[in-house]
Design a protein around this motif. Structure first.
Motif, PDB file in Angstrom:
ATOM      1  N   GLN A 283      -8.767  19.624  74.108  1.00 33.80           N
ATOM      2  CA  GLN A 283     -10.174  19.784  73.694  1.00 33.80           C
ATOM      3  C   GLN A 283     -10.665  18.192  73.787  1.00 33.80           C
ATOM      4  OE1 GLN A 283     -11.519  20.416  69.749  1.00 33.80           O
ATOM      5  NE2 GLN A 283     -13.251  21.895  70.300  1.00 33.80           N
ATOM      6  N   VAL A 285     -12.782  15.392  72.526  1.00 37.15           N
ATOM      7  CA  VAL A 285     -13.041  15.203  71.040  1.00 37.15           C
ATOM      8  C   VAL A 285     -14.038  13.979  71.006  1.00 37.15           C
ATOM      9  CG1 VAL A 285     -10.870  15.924  70.264  1.00 37.15           C
ATOM     10  CG2 VAL A 285     -10.990  13.661  70.694  1.00 37.15           C
ATOM     11  N   SER A 286     -14.377  13.336  72.137  1.00 36.93           N
ATOM     12  CA  SER A 286     -15.319  12.138  72.237  1.00 36.93           C
ATOM     13  C   SER A 286     -15.874  11.834  73.409  1.00 36.93           C
ATOM     14  CB  SER A 286     -14.424  10.975  71.815  1.00 36.93           C
ATOM     15  OG  SER A 286     -15.306   9.582  71.603  1.00 36.93           O
ATOM     16  N   GLN A 288     -18.315   9.228  75.645  1.00 40.62           N
ATOM     17  CA  GLN A 288     -18.913   7.889  75.424  1.00 40.62           C
ATOM     18  C   GLN A 288     -19.755   7.872  76.963  1.00 40.62           C
ATOM     19  OE1 GLN A 288     -19.353   6.676  72.761  1.00 40.62           O
ATOM     20  NE2 GLN A 288     -17.981   7.981  71.637  1.00 40.62           N
ATOM     21  N   HIS A 291     -16.963   7.471  79.949  1.00 37.00           N
ATOM     22  CA  HIS A 291     -15.809   8.370  80.058  1.00 37.00           C
ATOM     23  C   HIS A 291     -15.733   9.144  78.781  1.00 37.00           C
ATOM     24  CE1 HIS A 291     -14.794   5.191  76.570  1.00 37.00           C
ATOM     25  NE2 HIS A 291     -13.971   6.152  76.340  1.00 37.00           N
ATOM     26  N   VAL A 293     -12.806  11.671  76.172  1.00 36.47           N
ATOM     27  CA  VAL A 293     -11.567  11.536  75.708  1.00 36.47           C
ATOM     28  C   VAL A 293     -11.243  12.858  75.063  1.00 36.47           C
ATOM     29  CG1 VAL A 293     -10.065  10.456  73.934  1.00 36.47           C
ATOM     30  CG2 VAL A 293     -12.175   9.305  74.749  1.00 36.47           C
ATOM     31  N   ASP A 295      -7.634  15.440  73.114  1.00 32.58           N
ATOM     32  CA  ASP A 295      -6.900  15.311  72.369  1.00 32.58           C
ATOM     33  C   ASP A 295      -5.376  15.431  72.626  1.00 32.58           C
ATOM     34  OD1 ASP A 295      -6.849  17.762  72.649  1.00 32.58           O
ATOM     35  OD2 ASP A 295      -7.458  18.569  70.602  1.00 32.58           O
ATOM     36  N   HIS A 298       0.466  11.404  75.393  1.00 32.59           N
ATOM     37  CA  HIS A 298       2.259  11.664  75.670  1.00 32.59           C
ATOM     38  C   HIS A 298       2.852  12.096  74.301  1.00 32.59           C
ATOM     39  CE1 HIS A 298       1.827   7.103  75.409  1.00 32.59           C
ATOM     40  NE2 HIS A 298       2.537   7.416  74.567  1.00 32.59           N
ATOM     41  N   GLY A 324      -4.218   7.820  77.581  1.00 32.24           N
ATOM     42  CA  GLY A 324      -5.127   7.210  76.485  1.00 32.24           C
ATOM     43  C   GLY A 324      -3.993   7.100  75.302  1.00 32.24           C
ATOM     44  N   ASP A 326      -0.769   8.141  72.533  1.00 35.37           N
ATOM     45  CA  ASP A 326       0.338   9.019  72.172  1.00 35.37           C
ATOM     46  C   ASP A 326      -0.486  10.316  71.860  1.00 35.37           C
ATOM     47  OD1 ASP A 326       2.084   7.006  71.646  1.00 35.37           O
ATOM     48  OD2 ASP A 326       2.259   7.311  69.637  1.00 35.37           O
ATOM     49  N   GLU A 327      -1.705  10.295  71.613  1.00 35.88           N
ATOM     50  CA  GLU A 327      -2.524  11.292  71.090  1.00 35.88           C
ATOM     51  C   GLU A 327      -3.962  11.371  71.918  1.00 35.88           C
ATOM     52  OE1 GLU A 327      -1.012  13.549  69.190  1.00 35.88           O
ATOM     53  OE2 GLU A 327      -0.022  12.637  67.571  1.00 35.88           O
ATOM     54  N   HIS A 328      -4.086  10.778  72.877  1.00 39.52           N
ATOM     55  CA  HIS A 328      -5.500  10.857  73.560  1.00 39.52           C
ATOM     56  C   HIS A 328      -5.199  10.926  75.261  1.00 39.52           C
ATOM     57  CE1 HIS A 328      -6.479   9.294  69.621  1.00 39.52           C
ATOM     58  NE2 HIS A 328      -7.543   9.979  69.695  1.00 39.52           N
ATOM     59  N   ILE A 330      -7.889   9.946  78.489  1.00 37.37           N
ATOM     60  CA  ILE A 330      -9.079   9.425  79.080  1.00 37.37           C
ATOM     61  C   ILE A 330      -9.616  10.160  80.283  1.00 37.37           C
ATOM     62  CG2 ILE A 330     -10.435   7.541  79.668  1.00 37.37           C
ATOM     63  CD1 ILE A 330      -9.015   7.183  76.782  1.00 37.37           C
ATOM     64  N   LEU A 343     -18.736  17.552  74.746  1.00 37.92           N
ATOM     65  CA  LEU A 343     -17.866  17.402  73.510  1.00 37.92           C
ATOM     66  C   LEU A 343     -17.575  18.523  73.196  1.00 37.92           C
ATOM     67  CD1 LEU A 343     -17.137  15.298  71.239  1.00 37.92           C
ATOM     68  CD2 LEU A 343     -19.340  15.821  70.132  1.00 37.92           C
TER      69      LEU A 343
END
Lengths: 389, 389
Positions: A283, A285-286, A288, A291, A293, A295, A298, A324, A326-328, A330, A343
């Motif tokens: 999903q 989640v941000s 900007q 770009h 981001v 969720d 890796h 991006g 471990d958890e994101h 881009i 979003l």
């Protein structure tokens, strides 16, 4: 046995948009088409298939593959074999070397369990020490059980395996000295060749493999030892081993899900048209200025064979995925585009490499009817997730 | 709650050589020295520390850090917070954005649970939509509960976060419109700067971060909104944020284990001398003419920040590690050497990046007395392994 959490069970029958992110989702229709393509391919070539369960690590999927014609399953680790056998998988081959005496005692116990069920355990060796330790464990733990033993030869992978030729003959002879060990043939897998991009490179590499295998097989046979089977191959080169007349069994596993890396191979017309069937649902989640981001990073998918690619069910992908952490992830507009995702919107990712991606997840979410409008049909447990030993 | 398998429980009190491979092993003495160094450092700088639990994902370790002085813990995902709170961790900060309404309802429930225990939940936002959705969930689910909300600003990471300045002020004002939301300050983390190799690059990057933070903080304060706290930093730059007088809280987590990648940073004399405390124990399972093979590949350790390095407890490493795929590592003699390891021998690896490495394992094996002659003291559960949602 792992239980499925209540919140996942409750997903069954719900639309895809209710799957929380990030999640590993199987397109069941695509997966089943891949299974049928593989079954037809192996029937046509009259070759057995023993798909590698290191990909899916799931007894439910292993049994589904058996129903379609698979003769059993490969695993890479003993604990994978134990996890699958605990859920009714009875024909297992550890296509790898085990040296630790404590593990070899477990190998002997598992061989006994599977034999009592009418199944069979097999294992690979590449050293005289490995043969002696295995024989010792079989004698101590399960003296009335037999185990199939393949001699691994190194046909270009540069990892385990003795060189083709005399060294393999010596191991076949060593195996023959132990009544509990049955020399089952040769393990010969060129893993790197699976990912050679051009058809020509793959053809050439496997032609050399076949030469090495035939030379070794004939040397062993000439010494009076039967070579019942040659086993190996993978999704990238299976057309070559299948057509060789030398390989009796194909170990390809990745055909089931097809990752982004295999999609970079130039396809040979003879290869079944396997489809992507495994996706990370993520999903945004941000968002900007330049770009967005999502969720999934890796910890959601492996990156050893490259980053995931973006999959858009209704057409070409509008976005590209960059690392991006471990958890994101881009997201940028795809070349030629200028739109960013909104979003909260959904992003589908095709993992670069499915095996270690599945190993990050305890459950796979099986969807029927497509990624856009499908329903969750069932939750599949990754029984051998983290089974390293 | 995850249970510890019997075969792991039985390891307690046993020598290190009985740990089956591959396994993730903590040198407890080294880890505790790292904790003491961090506690002393933060006392000296009179700054709070809220270490990032995305590293260890373990309630047992979180509570150990609290005993040493940590004021609470960061997590990156809601399900990490839920897993830790289920085991008695009561002060948690989700240093990340959440947009999905179903997850925000769980956020509100968790805020209520923690508040009832005398603890607190905090979360980051970087959009007006995120603020509105969070406020709505708090109103619907737990109207008598308050949650701390940090506005994330992008100080160079290029991931989540609004630009420093006006955009952050607008979000602080939006937060102020909701009684359940308490504006707790600024989230400002430059993740990439943690791994800049030279001291000068790190100093320069964080000097720019401090400028952006101060400008944003002063703008918000000038509008009449108090900025209670600035939170951020990591193991690579903590000396910079600690000395700034601007950051009230440090989020560094990796100091606990120290990975191979952080060891490649040129160390600043002001930085505590953190030691490697997390290792993959592996075994040599194949020895060929020019290389050997161990049983740990990238299903045992993450490779996003490079391959693991070989650690030899009694001196410089005799071998180097090369990628051998999911379940294998290739060992060559170290430069200048010509020896290969012996079949069955133990290899210790320092992971390139500890966070995603821990996430591959369900349990960590805590050893006391060193890697050569120590004993297994306890098995630590990775409570939030695979907690992605």
């Amino acid at each position: 046995m792992k239980s499925i959490p209540e919140h996942l069970l409750q997903l069954q029958g719900k639309p895809v948009d209710q799957i929380e992110t990030p999640a590993l989702v199987i397109d069941l229709d695509a997966m089943e088409r891949n299974v049928q393509r593989m079954a037809e391919f192996t029937r046509k070539h009259q070759v057995r298939w023993r798909p590698h369960a290191k990909l899916h690590k799931s007894a439910e999927i292993a049994l589904l593959l058996e129903q379609a014609g698979a003769c059993g399953h490969c695993v890479q680790k003993l604990s994978e074999a134990e996890a699958l056998s605990a859920h009714g998988v009875n024909n297992l081959y550890i296509s790898n070397e085990i040296i630790a005496p404590a593990k070899l005692r477990r190998v002997a116990q598992l061989a006994q369990v599977l034999q009592a069920r009418g199944g069979k355990l097999a294992i690979a060796v590449d050293s005289a020490t490995g043969v002696a330790l295995l024989a010792s464990a079989m004698r101590d733990v399960s003296p009335d059980t037999s185990i199939d033993v393949f001699v691994e030869i190194d046909v270009g992978q540069g990892r385990c395996g003795v060189p083709p030729g005399e060294a393999a003959l010596a191991l076949a002879q060593a195996i023959g000295e132990h009544t509990a060990l049955r020399f089952a043939g040769l393990q010969a897998y060129h893993g790197r060749a699976q990912h050679f991009r051009s058809r020509e490179e793959r053809h050439q590499a496997i032609a050399q493999v076949i030469d090495d295998v035939v030379r070794t097989r004939d040397l062993i046979a000439a010494s009076g030892i039967a070579v019942p089977l040659v086993t190996g191959s993978g999704t990238g080169t299976l057309i070559n081993e299948a057509a060789s007349g030398v390989y009796g069994e194909l170990q390809a596993g990745s055909f089931l899900f097809m990752d982004a890396d295999y999609a970079r191979n130039a396809r040979d017309a003879a290869q079944p048209a396997f489809e992507h069937a495994l996706f990370v649902k993520a999903q945004v989640v941000s968002v900007q200025q330049h770009h967005a981001v999502c969720d999934a990073g890796h910890k959601s998918h492996a990156i050893d064979s490259g980053l995931p690619t973006v999959h858009q069910p209704d057409g070409p992908a509008s976005f590209s995925y960059a690392n991006g952490g471990d958890e994101h992830g881009i997201l940028h507009p795809a070349p030629g585009g200028d739109q960013l995702p909104t979003l909260g919107s959904t992003i589908w990712l095709i993992p670069g490499h499915c095996d270690p991606t599945v190993n990050l997840h305890d459950h796979l979410i099986g969807v029927r009817g497509g990624l856009e409008r499908g329903l969750v049909e069932r939750i599949i447990t990754v029984d051998a997730r983290g089974a390293l030993r």
